[in-house]
Motif scaffolding. Structure first.
Motif, PDB file in Angstrom:
ATOM      1  N   ALA A   1       0.812  -1.214   0.000  1.00 15.89           N
ATOM      2  CA  ALA A   1       0.000   0.000   0.000  1.00 15.89           C
ATOM      3  C   ALA A   1       0.849   1.269   0.000  1.00 15.89           C
ATOM      4  CB  ALA A   1      -0.925   0.001   1.212  1.00 15.89           C
ATOM      5  N   SER A   2       0.363   2.281  -0.729  1.00 16.71           N
ATOM      6  CA  SER A   2       0.903   3.632  -0.697  1.00 16.71           C
ATOM      7  C   SER A   2      -0.252   4.570  -0.372  1.00 16.71           C
ATOM      8  CB  SER A   2       1.510   4.016  -2.046  1.00 16.71           C
ATOM      9  OG  SER A   2       2.565   3.155  -2.396  1.00 16.71           O
ATOM     10  N   ASP A   3      -0.043   5.456   0.597  1.00 13.25           N
ATOM     11  CA  ASP A   3      -1.131   6.328   1.013  1.00 13.25           C
ATOM     12  C   ASP A   3      -0.949   7.730   0.453  1.00 13.25           C
ATOM     13  OD1 ASP A   3       1.011   7.150   2.500  1.00 13.25           O
ATOM     14  OD2 ASP A   3      -0.045   7.220   4.411  1.00 13.25           O
ATOM     15  N   ASP A   4      -1.995   8.538   0.573  1.00 15.73           N
ATOM     16  CA  ASP A   4      -1.936   9.917   0.114  1.00 15.73           C
ATOM     17  C   ASP A   4      -3.136  10.674   0.677  1.00 15.73           C
ATOM     18  OD1 ASP A   4      -1.104  12.215  -1.098  1.00 15.73           O
ATOM     19  OD2 ASP A   4      -0.992  11.377  -3.118  1.00 15.73           O
ATOM     20  N   LEU A   5      -2.997  11.991   0.656  1.00 19.88           N
ATOM     21  CA  LEU A   5      -4.078  12.892   1.040  1.00 19.88           C
ATOM     22  C   LEU A   5      -4.619  13.528  -0.230  1.00 19.88           C
ATOM     23  CD1 LEU A   5      -5.392  13.857   3.711  1.00 19.88           C
ATOM     24  CD2 LEU A   5      -3.941  15.897   3.547  1.00 19.88           C
ATOM     25  N   ILE A   6      -5.933  13.530  -0.365  1.00 19.05           N
ATOM     26  CA  ILE A   6      -6.584  13.973  -1.600  1.00 19.05           C
ATOM     27  C   ILE A   6      -7.557  15.098  -1.273  1.00 19.05           C
ATOM     28  CG2 ILE A   6      -7.984  13.240  -3.575  1.00 19.05           C
ATOM     29  CD1 ILE A   6      -7.121  10.301  -2.615  1.00 19.05           C
ATOM     30  N   VAL A   7      -7.534  16.137  -2.080  1.00 17.74           N
ATOM     31  CA  VAL A   7      -8.519  17.208  -1.990  1.00 17.74           C
ATOM     32  C   VAL A   7      -9.461  17.077  -3.185  1.00 17.74           C
ATOM     33  CG1 VAL A   7      -8.927  19.695  -1.984  1.00 17.74           C
ATOM     34  CG2 VAL A   7      -6.952  18.748  -0.768  1.00 17.74           C
ATOM     35  N   ARG A   8     -10.741  17.019  -2.899  1.00 17.33           N
ATOM     36  CA  ARG A   8     -11.737  16.841  -3.951  1.00 17.33           C
ATOM     37  C   ARG A   8     -12.688  18.036  -3.951  1.00 17.33           C
ATOM     38  NH1 ARG A   8     -15.902  11.664  -4.607  1.00 17.33           N
ATOM     39  NH2 ARG A   8     -16.497  12.068  -6.773  1.00 17.33           N
ATOM     40  N   VAL A   9     -12.867  18.655  -5.105  1.00 17.79           N
ATOM     41  CA  VAL A   9     -13.732  19.825  -5.242  1.00 17.79           C
ATOM     42  C   VAL A   9     -14.722  19.561  -6.357  1.00 17.79           C
ATOM     43  CG1 VAL A   9     -13.851  22.306  -5.662  1.00 17.79           C
ATOM     44  CG2 VAL A   9     -11.878  21.342  -4.461  1.00 17.79           C
ATOM     45  N   ARG A  10     -16.023  19.741  -6.067  1.00 16.07           N
ATOM     46  CA  ARG A  10     -17.070  19.473  -7.045  1.00 16.07           C
ATOM     47  C   ARG A  10     -18.059  20.641  -7.126  1.00 16.07           C
ATOM     48  NH1 ARG A  10     -19.551  13.956  -5.232  1.00 16.07           N
ATOM     49  NH2 ARG A  10     -18.836  14.720  -3.213  1.00 16.07           N
ATOM     50  N   PRO A  11     -17.800  21.615  -7.976  1.00 21.47           N
ATOM     51  CA  PRO A  11     -18.812  22.642  -8.233  1.00 21.47           C
ATOM     52  C   PRO A  11     -19.906  22.101  -9.145  1.00 21.47           C
ATOM     53  CG  PRO A  11     -16.863  23.054  -9.556  1.00 21.47           C
ATOM     54  CD  PRO A  11     -16.541  21.866  -8.678  1.00 21.47           C
ATOM     55  N   LYS A  12     -21.117  22.585  -8.937  1.00 14.70           N
ATOM     56  CA  LYS A  12     -22.251  22.045  -9.688  1.00 14.70           C
ATOM     57  C   LYS A  12     -23.351  23.101  -9.771  1.00 14.70           C
ATOM     58  CE  LYS A  12     -25.819  18.476  -9.094  1.00 14.70           C
ATOM     59  NZ  LYS A  12     -26.230  17.347  -8.254  1.00 14.70           N
ATOM     60  N   VAL A  13     -24.087  23.077 -10.880  1.00 15.77           N
ATOM     61  CA  VAL A  13     -25.261  23.943 -11.004  1.00 15.77           C
ATOM     62  C   VAL A  13     -26.378  23.145 -11.656  1.00 15.77           C
ATOM     63  CG1 VAL A  13     -24.514  24.874 -13.234  1.00 15.77           C
ATOM     64  CG2 VAL A  13     -26.119  26.176 -11.815  1.00 15.77           C
ATOM     65  N   THR A  14     -27.580  23.311 -11.128  1.00 18.81           N
ATOM     66  CA  THR A  14     -28.757  22.612 -11.637  1.00 18.81           C
ATOM     67  C   THR A  14     -29.861  23.632 -11.865  1.00 18.81           C
ATOM     68  OG1 THR A  14     -28.155  20.687 -10.303  1.00 18.81           O
ATOM     69  CG2 THR A  14     -30.371  20.727 -11.223  1.00 18.81           C
ATOM     70  N   ALA A  15     -30.633  23.444 -12.916  1.00 21.26           N
ATOM     71  CA  ALA A  15     -31.737  24.351 -13.216  1.00 21.26           C
ATOM     72  C   ALA A  15     -32.934  23.548 -13.694  1.00 21.26           C
ATOM     73  CB  ALA A  15     -31.331  25.368 -14.281  1.00 21.26           C
ATOM     74  N   SER A  16     -34.137  24.000 -13.340  1.00 23.46           N
ATOM     75  CA  SER A  16     -35.342  23.326 -13.807  1.00 23.46           C
ATOM     76  C   SER A  16     -36.456  24.351 -13.993  1.00 23.46           C
ATOM     77  CB  SER A  16     -35.790  22.247 -12.815  1.00 23.46           C
ATOM     78  OG  SER A  16     -36.359  22.817 -11.664  1.00 23.46           O
ATOM     79  N   THR A  17     -37.399  23.989 -14.853  1.00 24.44           N
ATOM     80  CA  THR A  17     -38.550  24.859 -15.094  1.00 24.44           C
ATOM     81  C   THR A  17     -39.741  24.017 -15.494  1.00 24.44           C
ATOM     82  OG1 THR A  17     -39.301  26.833 -16.285  1.00 24.44           O
ATOM     83  CG2 THR A  17     -38.057  25.206 -17.544  1.00 24.44           C
ATOM     84  N   GLN A  18     -40.940  24.571 -15.312  1.00 18.99           N
ATOM     85  CA  GLN A  18     -42.183  23.907 -15.671  1.00 18.99           C
ATOM     86  C   GLN A  18     -42.838  24.698 -16.801  1.00 18.99           C
ATOM     87  OE1 GLN A  18     -43.288  21.057 -13.914  1.00 18.99           O
ATOM     88  NE2 GLN A  18     -44.945  20.762 -15.389  1.00 18.99           N
ATOM     89  N   LEU A  19     -43.038  24.043 -17.943  1.00 18.23           N
ATOM     90  CA  LEU A  19     -43.672  24.663 -19.101  1.00 18.23           C
ATOM     91  C   LEU A  19     -44.962  23.914 -19.392  1.00 18.23           C
ATOM     92  CD1 LEU A  19     -40.503  25.056 -21.358  1.00 18.23           C
ATOM     93  CD2 LEU A  19     -41.547  26.804 -19.901  1.00 18.23           C
ATOM     94  N   GLY A  20     -46.049  24.351 -18.770  1.00 12.81           N
ATOM     95  CA  GLY A  20     -47.308  23.642 -18.908  1.00 12.81           C
ATOM     96  C   GLY A  20     -47.209  22.254 -18.313  1.00 12.81           C
ATOM     97  N   SER A  21     -47.408  21.235 -19.153  1.00  9.90           N
ATOM     98  CA  SER A  21     -47.343  19.843 -18.681  1.00  9.90           C
ATOM     99  C   SER A  21     -45.950  19.258 -18.803  1.00  9.90           C
ATOM    100  CB  SER A  21     -48.318  18.973 -19.488  1.00  9.90           C
ATOM    101  OG  SER A  21     -49.647  19.402 -19.311  1.00  9.90           O
ATOM    102  N   PHE A  22     -44.985  20.062 -19.227  1.00 10.44           N
ATOM    103  CA  PHE A  22     -43.640  19.556 -19.452  1.00 10.44           C
ATOM    104  C   PHE A  22     -42.686  20.138 -18.425  1.00 10.44           C
ATOM    105  CE2 PHE A  22     -39.539  19.334 -21.762  1.00 10.44           C
ATOM    106  CZ  PHE A  22     -39.520  17.967 -21.994  1.00 10.44           C
ATOM    107  N   ASN A  23     -41.971  19.268 -17.730  1.00  6.43           N
ATOM    108  CA  ASN A  23     -40.944  19.691 -16.781  1.00  6.43           C
ATOM    109  C   ASN A  23     -39.582  19.327 -17.357  1.00  6.43           C
ATOM    110  OD1 ASN A  23     -38.966  18.692 -14.465  1.00  6.43           O
ATOM    111  ND2 ASN A  23     -40.201  20.368 -13.667  1.00  6.43           N
ATOM    112  N   ILE A  24     -38.657  20.269 -17.321  1.00  5.06           N
ATOM    113  CA  ILE A  24     -37.322  20.025 -17.853  1.00  5.06           C
ATOM    114  C   ILE A  24     -36.295  20.441 -16.822  1.00  5.06           C
ATOM    115  CG2 ILE A  24     -37.237  22.288 -18.996  1.00  5.06           C
ATOM    116  CD1 ILE A  24     -35.587  20.906 -21.219  1.00  5.06           C
ATOM    117  N   ALA A  25     -35.233  19.650 -16.694  1.00  4.72           N
ATOM    118  CA  ALA A  25     -34.158  19.930 -15.744  1.00  4.72           C
ATOM    119  C   ALA A  25     -32.821  19.663 -16.405  1.00  4.72           C
ATOM    120  CB  ALA A  25     -34.318  19.063 -14.487  1.00  4.72           C
ATOM    121  N   THR A  26     -31.842  20.462 -16.069  1.00  8.86           N
ATOM    122  CA  THR A  26     -30.501  20.292 -16.610  1.00  8.86           C
ATOM    123  C   THR A  26     -29.491  20.551 -15.507  1.00  8.86           C
ATOM    124  OG1 THR A  26     -28.970  20.980 -18.353  1.00  8.86           O
ATOM    125  CG2 THR A  26     -30.341  22.697 -17.367  1.00  8.86           C
ATOM    126  N   ALA A  27     -28.305  19.958 -15.648  1.00  7.87           N
ATOM    127  CA  ALA A  27     -27.286  20.107 -14.624  1.00  7.87           C
ATOM    128  C   ALA A  27     -25.913  19.928 -15.232  1.00  7.87           C
ATOM    129  CB  ALA A  27     -27.492  19.085 -13.496  1.00  7.87           C
TER     130      ALA A  27
END
Length: 450
Positions: A106-132
């Motif tokens: 085994a070899s060990d290590d310290l890891i930094v993990r960064v996860r930026p994210k953006v999500t958007a959704s809208t309702q258009l009548g009977s249709f719902n759409i989401a993106t990310a």
């Protein structure tokens, strides 16, 4: 009578490595009920996920597990602009890994993990759409050669044709890194394998009083990057490039408010773009049929059990066909409103990326306990066992795992989490493969919303 809830797919890995796609994914709500980071709020659906869950689960209104219980006072609040809800978030973690190469020495290590994210959704009548969109950066502090950057783009929608009928559509594209601990991961590469993927699906679901029927077709392509071995010699990974076609059909019938029966059928085809010299073609087609029941023994215990048969046929006789007994089972025990115990069992076939082997059969068991220590603090502990038996070569893996995790919501915008997990993999056979043990400690913060 209870309301029909989402029928979730049986699939072991969210990246869709499983040979079979259970149809129960279709009735999962595609609308993003709360667009929150998946780590801090694992019980919420995510547009970047492919709806493939690790168990059967039918939603009931009378009992909710600890992780499923809504907490509106701690839910992040999205931005609202002209009918569009936008949820930005960032997850920052520090991880200690005792065995970054997943090997005996085994070899060990310290890891930094960064996860930026953006999500958007809208309702258009009977249709719902989401993106990310999400970026996932893992920075190894001592072994920079292992650092990776992944990204994901997702889009999906739901059209409510009627109160009881819906049409679903979605796509997911990006770049991912294969975990070295994956049983299908190559053994001799300096860096973990990365691949690009693109997927799309179209489906529909319709309820007829007590009967719900759903169907789905999907396609996914993968393009693996070549690697280098310990001597810095190029290692070709093009033989893993493939296109996966799936078609699924499922039905559920409610016998009573507490009991339903279901049947799922799935067929698939895998086409590989490249064939290594002197190696059999990896092209295959297969199917899985499962049937079972979802029932509530009492107000405190409910279960879902599905059993059936799977078979994967390889076009080249150089690879042995795989068939066997399929199992997907889950039992929940609501010990108190603050404690939930969950047991799972699964058996199915997985694709092998090892030269000389077309597939392996995976059997797994797990037990999880979730405890709401405080209204905004949930502690979870789990233990599991998995046995993988490879076809065409003499190799078996016995995998033991354990995990402890704490989620502490400080406010709607801020959540802290900490986790420890252990994994030990024993290998046996003439070609034993990867054998190792690993400890990981993680601490992080999620910032989301307004």
């Amino acid at each position: 009578m209870r309301q029909f809830g989402p029928m979730r797919a049986v699939g072991k890995r969210a990246a869709s490595d499983t040979v079979f796609t259970s149809y129960q994914a279709l009735a999962l709500p595609l609308i993003i009920a709360a667009m929150l980071p998946s780590n801090a709020y694992a019980q919420q659906s995510d547009v970047l996920e492919d709806f493939r869950e690790d168990s059967l689960q039918f939603k009931r209104n009378d009992q909710l597990g600890v992780l499923d219980r809504p907490q509106p006072e701690y839910d992040a609040v999205p931005y609202r602009v002209d009918g569009v809800e936008i949820m930005p978030s960032i997850n920052i973690e520090t991880l200690y890994d005792s065995n970054i190469f997943a090997v005996r020495d085994a070899s060990d290590d310290l890891i930094v993990r960064v996860r930026p994210k953006v999500t958007a959704s809208t309702q258009l009548g009977s249709f719902n759409i989401a993106t990310a969109a999400e970026v996932d950066r893992r920075q190894y502090l001592s072994t920079d050669s292992q650092s990776t950057t992944d990204y994901t783009l997702g889009l999906r929608g739901r059209f409510d044709a009627s109160r009881d009928g819906q049409i679903y559509i979605g796509t997911r594209n990006g770049q991912a890194t294969e975990d070295r601990t994956d049983p299908a991961s190559p053994l001799n590469l300096q860096k973990p394998v990365q691949y690009r993927y693109a997927s799309a699906f179209l489906g529909a679901a319709q309820s007829f009083n007590r009967l719900r029927i759903a169907g789905r077709v999907g396609i996914e392509t993968r393009d693996y990057k070549d690697g280098r071995d310990g001597l810095d010699v190029p290692v070709d990974q093009d033989f893993r490039n493939r296109t996966l076609f799936t078609s699924d059909l499922a039905a559920e019938f409610a016998i009573s408010p507490d009991t339903s029966v279901f049947i799922n059928g799935s067929i698939n085809r895998r086409d590989y773009t490249t064939q290594p010299a002197l190696s059999p073609s990896r092209d295959s087609k297969g199917y899985e049929i499962t049937a079972g029941t979802s029932f509530q023994l009492s107000k405190l215990i409910r279960s879902e059990i599905g059993v059936g048969y799977f078979k994967q046929n390889f076009e080249d006789p150089g690879f042995e066909d795989v068939d066997g007994f399929a199992v997907r089972a889950k039992a929940e025990y609501f010990v108190t409103p603050l404690v939930t115990l969950t047991a799972r069992a699964n058996r199915g076939v997985e694709e092998s990326s090892t030269l000389g082997s077309g597939a392996f059969v995976a059997t797994s068991f797990s037990l999880t306990a979730d405890y709401e220590l405080l209204r905004n603090l949930v502690i979870s502990a789990s233990a599991g066992y998995e046995r993988d038996r490879f076809q065409d070569i003499d190799r078996r893996y016995d995998i033991t795992s354990a995990k402890m995790r704490a989620e502490w919501r400080l406010a709607p915008r801020f959540a802290l989490h900490a986790q420890y997990d252990f994994r030990e993999q024993d290998a046996s056979g003439t070609f034993p493969g990867r054998e190792f043990s690993r400890h990981r400690f993680l601490a992080g913060i999620t910032i989301a919303g307004m």
